[in-house]
Design a protein around this motif. Structure first.
Motif, mmCIF file in Angstrom:
data_model
loop_
_atom_site.group_PDB
_atom_site.id
_atom_site.type_symbol
_atom_site.label_atom_id
_atom_site.label_comp_id
_atom_site.label_asym_id
_atom_site.label_seq_id
_atom_site.Cartn_x
_atom_site.Cartn_y
_atom_site.Cartn_z
ATOM 1 N N HIS A 24 -2.922 5.525 -1.760
ATOM 2 C CA HIS A 24 -3.905 4.459 -1.916
ATOM 3 C C HIS A 24 -5.265 4.839 -1.328
ATOM 4 O O HIS A 24 -6.300 4.641 -1.967
ATOM 5 C CB HIS A 24 -3.380 3.191 -1.248
ATOM 6 C CG HIS A 24 -4.255 1.994 -1.430
ATOM 7 N ND1 HIS A 24 -4.170 1.148 -2.513
ATOM 8 C CD2 HIS A 24 -5.257 1.505 -0.663
ATOM 9 C CE1 HIS A 24 -5.071 0.200 -2.409
ATOM 10 N NE2 HIS A 24 -5.741 0.381 -1.296
ATOM 11 N N ALA A 25 -5.274 5.366 -0.120
ATOM 12 C CA ALA A 25 -6.536 5.629 0.576
ATOM 13 C C ALA A 25 -7.408 6.637 -0.166
ATOM 14 O O ALA A 25 -8.639 6.563 -0.105
ATOM 15 C CB ALA A 25 -6.264 6.121 1.997
ATOM 16 N N GLU A 26 -6.782 7.573 -0.888
ATOM 17 C CA GLU A 26 -7.532 8.596 -1.619
ATOM 18 C C GLU A 26 -7.734 8.217 -3.082
ATOM 19 O O GLU A 26 -8.230 9.027 -3.863
ATOM 20 C CB GLU A 26 -6.811 9.939 -1.508
ATOM 21 C CG GLU A 26 -6.732 10.460 -0.067
ATOM 22 C CD GLU A 26 -5.981 11.765 0.031
ATOM 23 O OE1 GLU A 26 -5.217 12.108 -0.910
ATOM 24 O OE2 GLU A 26 -6.163 12.455 1.044
ATOM 25 N N HIS A 27 -7.351 6.996 -3.460
ATOM 26 C CA HIS A 27 -7.532 6.488 -4.827
ATOM 27 C C HIS A 27 -6.881 7.404 -5.864
ATOM 28 O O HIS A 27 -7.435 7.633 -6.942
ATOM 29 C CB HIS A 27 -9.024 6.307 -5.142
ATOM 30 C CG HIS A 27 -9.723 5.406 -4.175
ATOM 31 N ND1 HIS A 27 -9.535 4.040 -4.146
ATOM 32 C CD2 HIS A 27 -10.599 5.681 -3.165
ATOM 33 C CE1 HIS A 27 -10.268 3.506 -3.181
ATOM 34 N NE2 HIS A 27 -10.913 4.473 -2.567
ATOM 35 N N GLU B 46 0.830 -1.209 0.000
ATOM 36 C CA GLU B 46 0.000 0.000 0.000
ATOM 37 C C GLU B 46 0.863 1.257 0.000
ATOM 38 O O GLU B 46 1.875 1.347 0.696
ATOM 39 C CB GLU B 46 -0.918 -0.003 1.217
ATOM 40 C CG GLU B 46 -1.888 1.169 1.257
ATOM 41 C CD GLU B 46 -2.837 1.116 2.436
ATOM 42 O OE1 GLU B 46 -3.489 2.138 2.711
ATOM 43 O OE2 GLU B 46 -2.913 0.050 3.090
#
Length: 212
Positions: free
Chosen positions: A15-18, A11
């Motif tokens: 990643h978390a915000e695409h 990751e």
């Protein structure tokens, strides 16, 4: 046949915000060390013939512990780098839609054929990466090879290898989990009149579950 294992890198901070990372050298999150460690634990027991990685640090740092565990040199192949998303690098889907509405609409309709502004098409990505698979299969005709790379290129290649329109890659394979395994027989020829060149044995397999 060669058994090919694909593993997506660990990751990243985007990643978390695409956010589209593409060819940008984006850092891994601290927790990615555990994902790499799980992949390494599997690699140490998998009787691998070779481990090959994209040169981008998120892939290379994921692959290095696996190479150490398998007692193999890590091969770096620039042809495995992620699709270049051009001016879309670092942007999330909503930002892309606002900044490049026409290009984003084309990308959503036919993502393998319509690159983002200044970027690389998926078709071109397939063309540069395909020789890697042919060369590995020729070098290790009965071997087991781990390839550590990137989600978009891997899904495009998977469509190409099993004979599907690569424009469908996001619909058929919506996600590849970080450090999970995708297993293929390649090259594979069945008895039917089928256009693919590989047989899928598993997808999104947690490496430690695969080891058991």
């Amino acid at each position: 046949m060669t058994t090919l294992y694909f593993a997506r890198h660990g990751e990243t901070v985007w990643h978390a915000e695409h956010r589209y990372a593409g060819s940008s050298d984006v850092a891994l999150v601290p927790g990615a060390v555990h994902q790499a460690a799980a992949l390494a634990e599997w690699a140490g027991t998998a009787a691998l013939s070779a481990i090959v990685s994209s040169p981008l640090s998120r892939a290379r740092l994921t692959a290095e512990p696996a190479a150490d565990a398998a007692e193999l040199p890590l091969r770096i192949d620039p042809r495995l780098v992620e699709i270049d998303f051009g001016q879309g690098e670092g942007l999330a889907p909503a930002e892309l839609a606002a900044a490049f509405p026409v290009d984003w609409a084309g990308f959503e309709r036919q993502p393998a054929q319509h690159p983002l502004p200044g970027g690389e098409s998926g078709i071109d990505g397939i063309a540069r990466a395909m020789p890697v698979f042919d060369e590995l299969a020729s070098e290790f005709p009965d071997g087991r090879v781990l390839i550590v790379g990137h989600a978009t290129l891997m899904r495009l290649m998977l469509c190409e290898l099993i004979g599907l329109d690569p424009n469908w890659y996001r619909d058929i394979f919506p996600a590849l989990d970080n450090s999970a395994l995708l297993e293929l027989d390649f090259p594979y020829r069945g008895e039917s009149d089928w256009p693919g060149r590989a047989r899928v044995l598993g997808i999104n397999m947690p490496p430690l579950q695969r080891a058991r």
